[in-house]
Design a protein around this motif. Structure first.
Motif: not given
Length: 168
Positions: A116-130, A133-137
């Motif tokens: 859950t935390m990984a997919s939450s981070l993925l969603l947030i970082l995809r929105v922020v970073l476009h 890099l989001a996947v690597w973070l």
């Protein structure tokens, strides 16, 4: 070995019922932390869909959100499951079995919480970073959580004799 040739005892001098009571108490303390975290995260996830920006998400991001909500619901179920399990079998002299099943549910809940935390981070970082890099973070954070939550405890456990063995 002591001077009189006996192997010193490690651990507690307790009956199986006393051990089950102690382990249940310890598990409840652990669950209080995990349940609070997953419930807060899940609550925030449920509000996302009602935000104006949600309609601007891409199909991929909406799918990530859907997976995240389902994972959060599953984690919540697994981490609250031990409470229900205990209530359903209370008074039937099944405490050792209850502790085993509650421990299994807790581990499953922690794995689901990690997802859950990984997919939450993925969603947030995809929105922020476009960008990718989001996947690597996210991968780095998953490794970090995995190390803290699973690898270090299992490594420590592997270095100690199991409870109830002659050495422990």
């Amino acid at each position: 070995m002591t001077d009189d040739g006996e192997i010193p005892r490690r651990g507690r001098d307790e009956t199986a019922d006393e051990r089950a009571d102690r382990r249940w108490g310890e598990l409840l303390q652990e669950l209080r932390v995990a349940q609070t975290g997953v419930q807060i995260l899940f609550g925030f996830l449920l509000t996302v869909v009602f935000q104006p920006r949600f309609t601007t998400l891409s199909d991929i991001d909406r799918n990530i959100y859907l997976a995240t909500v389902l994972l959060g619901a599953a984690a919540t179920g697994a981490l609250i499951g031990p409470v229900s399990f205990h209530r359903m079998v209370a008074g039937r002299r099944l405490k050792p079995e209850t502790v085993v099943w509650a421990s299994r549910l807790t581990i499953a809940g922690l794995v689901l919480l990690l997802c859950t935390m990984a997919s939450s981070l993925l969603l947030i970082l995809r929105v922020v970073l476009h960008d990718s890099l989001a996947v690597w973070l996210v991968a780095g954070m998953v490794l970090w959580f995995g190390l803290c939550w699973f690898v270090l405890p299992l490594w420590t456990r592997s270095r100690q004799p199991a409870e109830g063995t002659p050495e422990g």
